[in-house]
Design a protein around this motif. Structure first.
Motif, PDB file in Angstrom:
ATOM      1  N   ALA A 151      11.281   4.822  -1.735  1.00  0.00           N
ATOM      2  CA  ALA A 151      11.968   3.843  -2.405  1.00  0.00           C
ATOM      3  C   ALA A 151      10.601   2.499  -3.600  1.00  0.00           C
ATOM      4  CB  ALA A 151      11.996   2.624  -1.301  1.00  0.00           C
ATOM      5  N   GLU A 152      10.713   1.609  -3.342  1.00  0.00           N
ATOM      6  CA  GLU A 152       9.557   0.492  -4.039  1.00  0.00           C
ATOM      7  C   GLU A 152       9.168  -0.287  -2.969  1.00  0.00           C
ATOM      8  OE1 GLU A 152       9.224  -3.296  -6.948  1.00  0.00           O
ATOM      9  OE2 GLU A 152      11.028  -2.078  -6.666  1.00  0.00           O
ATOM     10  N   VAL A 153       8.244  -0.774  -2.383  1.00  0.00           N
ATOM     11  CA  VAL A 153       7.983  -1.154  -1.457  1.00  0.00           C
ATOM     12  C   VAL A 153       7.021  -2.032  -1.919  1.00  0.00           C
ATOM     13  CG1 VAL A 153       6.243  -0.640   0.433  1.00  0.00           C
ATOM     14  CG2 VAL A 153       7.984   1.607   0.037  1.00  0.00           C
ATOM     15  N   ILE A 154       7.043  -3.040  -0.926  1.00  0.00           N
ATOM     16  CA  ILE A 154       6.583  -4.495  -1.238  1.00  0.00           C
ATOM     17  C   ILE A 154       6.153  -5.156   0.281  1.00  0.00           C
ATOM     18  CG2 ILE A 154       6.624  -6.420  -1.934  1.00  0.00           C
ATOM     19  CD1 ILE A 154       8.451  -6.169  -3.930  1.00  0.00           C
ATOM     20  N   GLY A 155       4.793  -5.653   0.454  1.00  0.00           N
ATOM     21  CA  GLY A 155       4.258  -5.682   1.876  1.00  0.00           C
ATOM     22  C   GLY A 155       4.007  -7.141   1.793  1.00  0.00           C
ATOM     23  N   VAL A 156       4.985  -8.097   3.011  1.00  0.00           N
ATOM     24  CA  VAL A 156       4.483  -8.582   3.137  1.00  0.00           C
ATOM     25  C   VAL A 156       4.260  -9.513   4.634  1.00  0.00           C
ATOM     26  CG1 VAL A 156       5.813 -11.390   3.469  1.00  0.00           C
ATOM     27  CG2 VAL A 156       6.595  -9.688   1.766  1.00  0.00           C
ATOM     28  N   THR A 157       3.331 -10.268   4.311  1.00  0.00           N
ATOM     29  CA  THR A 157       2.494 -10.386   5.557  1.00  0.00           C
ATOM     30  C   THR A 157       2.585 -12.114   5.740  1.00  0.00           C
ATOM     31  OG1 THR A 157       0.704  -9.027   5.516  1.00  0.00           O
ATOM     32  CG2 THR A 157       0.193 -11.000   6.751  1.00  0.00           C
ATOM     33  N   LEU A 158       2.908 -12.821   6.665  1.00  0.00           N
ATOM     34  CA  LEU A 158       2.951 -14.347   7.075  1.00  0.00           C
ATOM     35  C   LEU A 158       1.609 -14.172   7.814  1.00  0.00           C
ATOM     36  CD1 LEU A 158       6.622 -14.792   8.854  1.00  0.00           C
ATOM     37  CD2 LEU A 158       5.652 -15.104   6.191  1.00  0.00           C
ATOM     38  N   ARG A 159       1.210 -15.798   7.037  1.00  0.00           N
ATOM     39  CA  ARG A 159      -0.098 -16.082   7.356  1.00  0.00           C
ATOM     40  C   ARG A 159       0.336 -17.171   8.669  1.00  0.00           C
ATOM     41  NH1 ARG A 159      -2.417 -17.754   3.611  1.00  0.00           N
ATOM     42  NH2 ARG A 159      -4.889 -16.829   3.433  1.00  0.00           N
TER      43      ARG A 159
ATOM     44  N   ARG B 231      -7.012  -9.541   5.744  1.00  0.00           N
ATOM     45  CA  ARG B 231      -7.288  -8.252   5.097  1.00  0.00           C
ATOM     46  C   ARG B 231      -7.207  -7.000   5.181  1.00  0.00           C
ATOM     47  NH1 ARG B 231     -10.789 -12.345   5.693  1.00  0.00           N
ATOM     48  NH2 ARG B 231     -11.943 -11.502   7.832  1.00  0.00           N
ATOM     49  N   ASP B 232      -7.359  -6.180   6.170  1.00  0.00           N
ATOM     50  CA  ASP B 232      -7.071  -5.429   7.043  1.00  0.00           C
ATOM     51  C   ASP B 232      -5.263  -4.782   5.888  1.00  0.00           C
ATOM     52  OD1 ASP B 232      -8.582  -4.921   8.181  1.00  0.00           O
ATOM     53  OD2 ASP B 232      -7.648  -4.997  10.381  1.00  0.00           O
ATOM     54  N   ALA B 233      -4.121  -5.097   5.992  1.00  0.00           N
ATOM     55  CA  ALA B 233      -3.039  -5.209   5.171  1.00  0.00           C
ATOM     56  C   ALA B 233      -2.865  -5.303   3.478  1.00  0.00           C
ATOM     57  CB  ALA B 233      -2.559  -6.339   6.059  1.00  0.00           C
TER      58      ALA B 233
ATOM     59  N   GLY C 282      -1.115   1.780  -2.991  1.00  0.00           N
ATOM     60  CA  GLY C 282      -0.218   1.671  -4.464  1.00  0.00           C
ATOM     61  C   GLY C 282       0.460   1.210  -4.624  1.00  0.00           C
ATOM     62  N   PHE C 283       0.853   0.003  -2.729  1.00  0.00           N
ATOM     63  CA  PHE C 283       1.741  -0.560  -3.306  1.00  0.00           C
ATOM     64  C   PHE C 283       1.812  -2.612  -3.298  1.00  0.00           C
ATOM     65  CE2 PHE C 283       1.703  -0.061   0.925  1.00  0.00           C
ATOM     66  CZ  PHE C 283       2.149  -1.319   2.108  1.00  0.00           C
TER      67      PHE C 283
ATOM     68  N   ALA D 243       7.564   4.730   4.404  1.00  0.00           N
ATOM     69  CA  ALA D 243       8.974   3.861   3.222  1.00  0.00           C
ATOM     70  C   ALA D 243       8.343   4.226   1.745  1.00  0.00           C
ATOM     71  CB  ALA D 243       8.917   1.777   3.761  1.00  0.00           C
ATOM     72  N   LEU D 244       6.941   4.375   1.377  1.00  0.00           N
ATOM     73  CA  LEU D 244       6.552   4.958   0.366  1.00  0.00           C
ATOM     74  C   LEU D 244       7.225   6.184   0.000  1.00  0.00           C
ATOM     75  CD1 LEU D 244       5.266   2.982  -1.917  1.00  0.00           C
ATOM     76  CD2 LEU D 244       3.631   4.228  -0.737  1.00  0.00           C
ATOM     77  N   LYS D 245       6.550   6.787   1.084  1.00  0.00           N
ATOM     78  CA  LYS D 245       7.245   8.163   1.251  1.00  0.00           C
ATOM     79  C   LYS D 245       8.344   8.738   0.831  1.00  0.00           C
ATOM     80  CE  LYS D 245       6.542  12.308   2.050  1.00  0.00           C
ATOM     81  NZ  LYS D 245       4.999  13.283   1.305  1.00  0.00           N
ATOM     82  N   SER D 246       9.531   8.263   1.533  1.00  0.00           N
ATOM     83  CA  SER D 246      10.591   7.829   0.972  1.00  0.00           C
ATOM     84  C   SER D 246      11.407   7.257  -0.286  1.00  0.00           C
ATOM     85  CB  SER D 246      11.995   6.812   2.136  1.00  0.00           C
ATOM     86  OG  SER D 246      11.698   5.313   1.268  1.00  0.00           O
TER      87      SER D 246
END
Length: 370
Positions: free
Chosen positions: A38-46, A67-69, A77-78, A33-36
């Motif tokens: 676009a702006e990237v936002i990662g979301v992790t649900l606990r 922690r890995d995510a 860098g996103f 996604a970053l390579k495309s």
């Protein structure tokens, strides 16, 4: 790096939210996604923290995975957000899992999770963040068809996850992107390695994330203490052949663990009667099913497309070979008897590689003539 997000140009003006579980697949999805541009936002649900408590790797959205995510997001860098959904996950997935076993059914919590926390909730989050799409690391292909987005099997049959995504709605599919569906797993790990991601060699998640060491019964008794009772194992005529420790220990098609000897031929679990607390057993031939009634049917092919789809096949278990079948109202009718069809599982229909419909197996019609 490959991966197609099928977004309007310019991608530099687009925002992609990536569902990140802490594994290599979602991490590479974020990298693509970053390579495309676009702006990237990662979301992790606990969702569940048992993996952290026992130090178990690959528990999906537990402490170490989060922690890995976060480490992947930091390296690439996103922005990365962690959102607590443990309470919702317990109610909509874990408790439902226990109740299904107590009802004599064989649940698929991964589908329930996709239907609830992973897709429904993540969709709302992604839209709140102003995203143009939600990308995940599932191995399935999204194909633009004449009537809109279609879901197709991944090119790598050993990794295909389309069975677990049958409940994805047409509206959700328009918003979703699956950049790994056209890639073999070896290429995904190679991308992670080339980027120096610490998850490059991380093992794939095993079993169900909240079930330690595959102890399904242990989870059921923990969630619903006092609900499991011993009862009778009976033959097709109702004669008692032995005793069981609780119906949660049995599934349709099971042969091992019955502890019934002296029979002329091997016995299998044919069905489970939760109301009577009985496990009904019989010969393998008694597992033959001619049709199954489905609930919660989700059609991914439009009414206009349905009549022109041609021959269909159905999978009644994630590892089952697709069998020729047709959908008649809410009944899935098999061309030839199918074996090991269990209430609680999903039945997913395909036209070639395309997922066209799916639903939950509620009850089956026996084809056994004995």
């Amino acid at each position: 790096m490959s991966g197609n997000f099928q977004l309007p140009e310019p991608l530099s003006a687009r925002r992609i939210v990536v569902a990140m579980s802490g594994g290599v697949d979602s991490s590479v999805t974020a990298a693509l996604a970053l390579k495309s541009g676009a702006e990237v936002i990662g979301v992790t649900l606990r969702l569940y923290d048992h993996g952290e408590a026992v130090g178990r790797k690959g528990a999906c959205c537990a402490g170490q995975d989060i922690r890995d995510a976060a480490a992947v997001a930091d390296r690439l860098g996103f922005a990365h957000h962690v959102i607590d959904h443990e309470s919702a996950f317990r109610q909509s997935v874990v408790e439902q899992f226990a109740d299904e076993y107590l009802a004599g059914r064989t649940p698929i919590p991964c589908v329930r999770c996709n239907m609830g926390p992973k897709f429904t909730d993540l969709f709302a989050i992604a839209r709140d963040l102003g995203a143009d799409c939600l990308a995940t690391g599932h191995y399935v292909r999204r194909v633009e068809g004449a009537q809109g987005a279609e879901m197709h099997r991944a090119i790598d049959p050993a990794r295909d996850q389309s069975y677990f995504l049958f409940a994805t709605t047409r509206a959700q599919l328009e918003f979703l992107r699956f950049p790994l569906g056209g890639m073999p797993k070896a290429d995904v790990r190679a991308i992670a390695s080339s980027l120096g991601l610490g998850v490059a060699a991380k093992p794939d998640s095993q079993d169900i994330c909240f079930v330690p060491d595959g102890d399904y019964a242990g989870i059921v008794t923990k969630v619903r203490p006092g609900a499991v009772h011993e009862g009778a194992i009976v033959d097709l005529e109702g004669r008692e052949l032995g005793r069981h420790r609780g119906i949660i220990h049995y599934t349709v098609g099971q042969r091992r663990g019955l502890e019934i000897g002296g029979m002329a031929e091997p016995l299998y679990v044919v069905r489970i009667d939760a109301a009577k607390n009985e496990v009904i057993v019989g010969p393998r031939a008694a597992l033959a099913v001619s049709s199954a009634r489905l609930s919660g049917i989700n059609r991914l092919a439009t009414a206009e497309e349905w009549g022109a789809l041609g021959p269909l096949t159905a999978k009644v278990r994630s590892m089952a070979k697709p069998a020729p079948a047709r959908l008649d109202g809410d009944r899935l009718v098999f061309d030839t008897p199918e074996y090991g069809v269990s209430p609680g599982q999903a039945a997913v229909l395909y036209a070639d590689d395309r997922v066209v419909a799916g639903g939950w197996i509620e009850e089956t019609a026996s084809a056994f003539q004995g």
